[in-house]
Each structure stands twice: as C-alpha cells, then as structure tokens.
Design a protein around this motif. Structure first.
Motif, mmCIF file in Angstrom:
data_model
loop_
_atom_site.group_PDB
_atom_site.id
_atom_site.type_symbol
_atom_site.label_atom_id
_atom_site.label_comp_id
_atom_site.label_asym_id
_atom_site.label_seq_id
_atom_site.Cartn_x
_atom_site.Cartn_y
_atom_site.Cartn_z
ATOM 1 N N ARG A 1 0.848 -1.200 0.000
ATOM 2 C CA ARG A 1 0.000 0.000 0.000
ATOM 3 C C ARG A 1 0.879 1.244 0.000
ATOM 4 O O ARG A 1 1.960 1.262 0.568
ATOM 5 C CB ARG A 1 -0.891 0.027 1.242
ATOM 6 C CG ARG A 1 -2.238 -0.689 1.191
ATOM 7 C CD ARG A 1 -2.213 -2.053 0.637
ATOM 8 N NE ARG A 1 -3.488 -2.736 0.643
ATOM 9 C CZ ARG A 1 -3.690 -3.875 1.303
ATOM 10 N NH1 ARG A 1 -2.748 -4.407 2.046
ATOM 11 N NH2 ARG A 1 -4.847 -4.480 1.190
ATOM 12 N N SER A 2 0.374 2.298 -0.609
ATOM 13 C CA SER A 2 1.105 3.561 -0.660
ATOM 14 C C SER A 2 1.004 4.296 0.676
ATOM 15 O O SER A 2 0.128 4.011 1.500
ATOM 16 C CB SER A 2 0.531 4.448 -1.770
ATOM 17 O OG SER A 2 -0.769 4.897 -1.410
ATOM 18 N N SER A 3 1.883 5.279 0.846
ATOM 19 C CA SER A 3 1.814 6.119 2.050
ATOM 20 C C SER A 3 0.477 6.834 2.133
ATOM 21 O O SER A 3 -0.076 7.009 3.228
ATOM 22 C CB SER A 3 2.955 7.134 2.063
ATOM 23 O OG SER A 3 4.188 6.489 2.264
ATOM 24 N N GLU A 4 -0.072 7.241 1.006
ATOM 25 C CA GLU A 4 -1.370 7.917 0.996
ATOM 26 C C GLU A 4 -2.480 6.979 1.474
ATOM 27 O O GLU A 4 -3.384 7.398 2.211
ATOM 28 C CB GLU A 4 -1.686 8.486 -0.389
ATOM 29 C CG GLU A 4 -0.870 9.705 -0.740
ATOM 30 C CD GLU A 4 -0.978 10.816 0.301
ATOM 31 O OE1 GLU A 4 -2.101 11.149 0.723
ATOM 32 O OE2 GLU A 4 0.085 11.338 0.696
ATOM 33 N N GLN A 5 -2.442 5.725 1.048
ATOM 34 C CA GLN A 5 -3.435 4.755 1.520
ATOM 35 C C GLN A 5 -3.303 4.542 3.022
ATOM 36 O O GLN A 5 -4.309 4.429 3.728
ATOM 37 C CB GLN A 5 -3.266 3.425 0.797
ATOM 38 C CG GLN A 5 -3.756 3.435 -0.634
ATOM 39 C CD GLN A 5 -3.453 2.125 -1.326
ATOM 40 O OE1 GLN A 5 -2.295 1.747 -1.488
ATOM 41 N NE2 GLN A 5 -4.511 1.426 -1.729
ATOM 42 N N LYS A 6 -2.094 4.478 3.517
ATOM 43 C CA LYS A 6 -1.871 4.296 4.954
ATOM 44 C C LYS A 6 -2.375 5.505 5.745
ATOM 45 O O LYS A 6 -3.039 5.347 6.774
ATOM 46 C CB LYS A 6 -0.392 4.044 5.234
ATOM 47 C CG LYS A 6 0.100 2.734 4.635
ATOM 48 C CD LYS A 6 1.602 2.609 4.762
ATOM 49 C CE LYS A 6 2.129 1.447 3.939
ATOM 50 N NZ LYS A 6 3.594 1.340 4.011
ATOM 51 N N LYS A 7 -2.079 6.699 5.248
ATOM 52 C CA LYS A 7 -2.592 7.906 5.904
ATOM 53 C C LYS A 7 -4.111 7.900 5.925
ATOM 54 O O LYS A 7 -4.731 8.248 6.937
ATOM 55 C CB LYS A 7 -2.087 9.157 5.185
ATOM 56 C CG LYS A 7 -0.635 9.457 5.407
ATOM 57 C CD LYS A 7 -0.219 10.692 4.618
ATOM 58 C CE LYS A 7 1.278 10.886 4.665
ATOM 59 N NZ LYS A 7 1.711 12.038 3.844
ATOM 60 N N SER A 8 -4.714 7.506 4.805
ATOM 61 C CA SER A 8 -6.168 7.436 4.719
ATOM 62 C C SER A 8 -6.728 6.419 5.719
ATOM 63 O O SER A 8 -7.748 6.672 6.367
ATOM 64 C CB SER A 8 -6.584 7.065 3.298
ATOM 65 O OG SER A 8 -7.976 6.923 3.200
#
Length: 127
Positions: A78-85
């Motif tokens: 998963r991308s950092s953006e997905q993790k932040k989300s």
C-alpha cells in the motif's frame, strides 16, 4: 486479508466492542479496498491501569486515561497515501461512533509478504 488486533480497557459494552470492530474494518474497506467479508479480528480487554501501558505525553500528543491500541498486519504494497487514509479513517470513525479522543488511538501497521498467509487447512493461497 488483514489481521486486526484491538486492545482496550475492560468494561466496554458489547455495543462499544462492536463499534470498535466495525470502525476499523470499514476504514480498511475504504482505504485498502479490503473485501467486506475479509474480516479477521482479535479484540482483547485489559484490566484498567494494568494491561495497557503508555506515556501521558509522546511526540507532543497528550494522552488521556484510556488508550485504544489497534495493530494491523496486512500484505505489503500500500502507498503512504493509503496508509494515511487508513489511519485517519480509523480515528475519525472511532471519534464519531464512540466519542473517543483522536489522541487516544494508537495504530501500528505491520506489513508482510502475501505468501505468509494461510486462512485454513494450511493452504497458502498467495504463494
């Protein structure tokens, strides 16, 4: 295919435990596109002031009397953006559904290779 562990202080109602469970799962469905039926969780109650340890202040975050610990083991990729989300989705949902302070929700994500999973019978569906 995440495995979720949620640790909280003893004394929460069944409705609260269900809300904890659903909030984390729905955040995973939204942020990581986890299928609705991919639902493996371990909820653990701890005696107040005995099983959960945490500082009153860490990295400028003031913690209250009761923390909720969420540990998610998931396949890598998963991308950092997905993790932040995901992280934001969990704290927002728990804040809205249970009134928990966002400062009192600790989240840890552990990533593993897909081949490291078996959902039964010793089979490795992603190996």
């Amino acid at each position: 295919m995440p495995l979720v562990r949620i640790s909280h202080s003893q004394g929460r109602s069944q409705a609260d435990r269900d809300a904890l469970s659903q909030a984390v799962h729905q955040a995973l469905v939204s942020a990581f596109a986890v299928p609705q039926d991919d639902y493996f969780q371990i909820l653990t109650e701890h005696l107040p002031n005995q099983g959960l340890r945490f500082p009153k202040n860490f990295l400028g975050i003031e913690h209250g009397e009761e923390m909720i610990f969420v540990q998610i083991t998931a396949a890598e990729g998963r991308s950092s953006e997905q993790k932040k989300s995901l992280f934001q989705g969990i704290v927002d949902r728990l804040n809205i559904s249970l009134g928990l302070r966002k400062e009192d929700i600790f989240i840890n994500l552990i990533e593993t290779k897909r081949e490291n999973w078996s959902f039964g019978r010793g089979e490795m569906p992603f190996a």
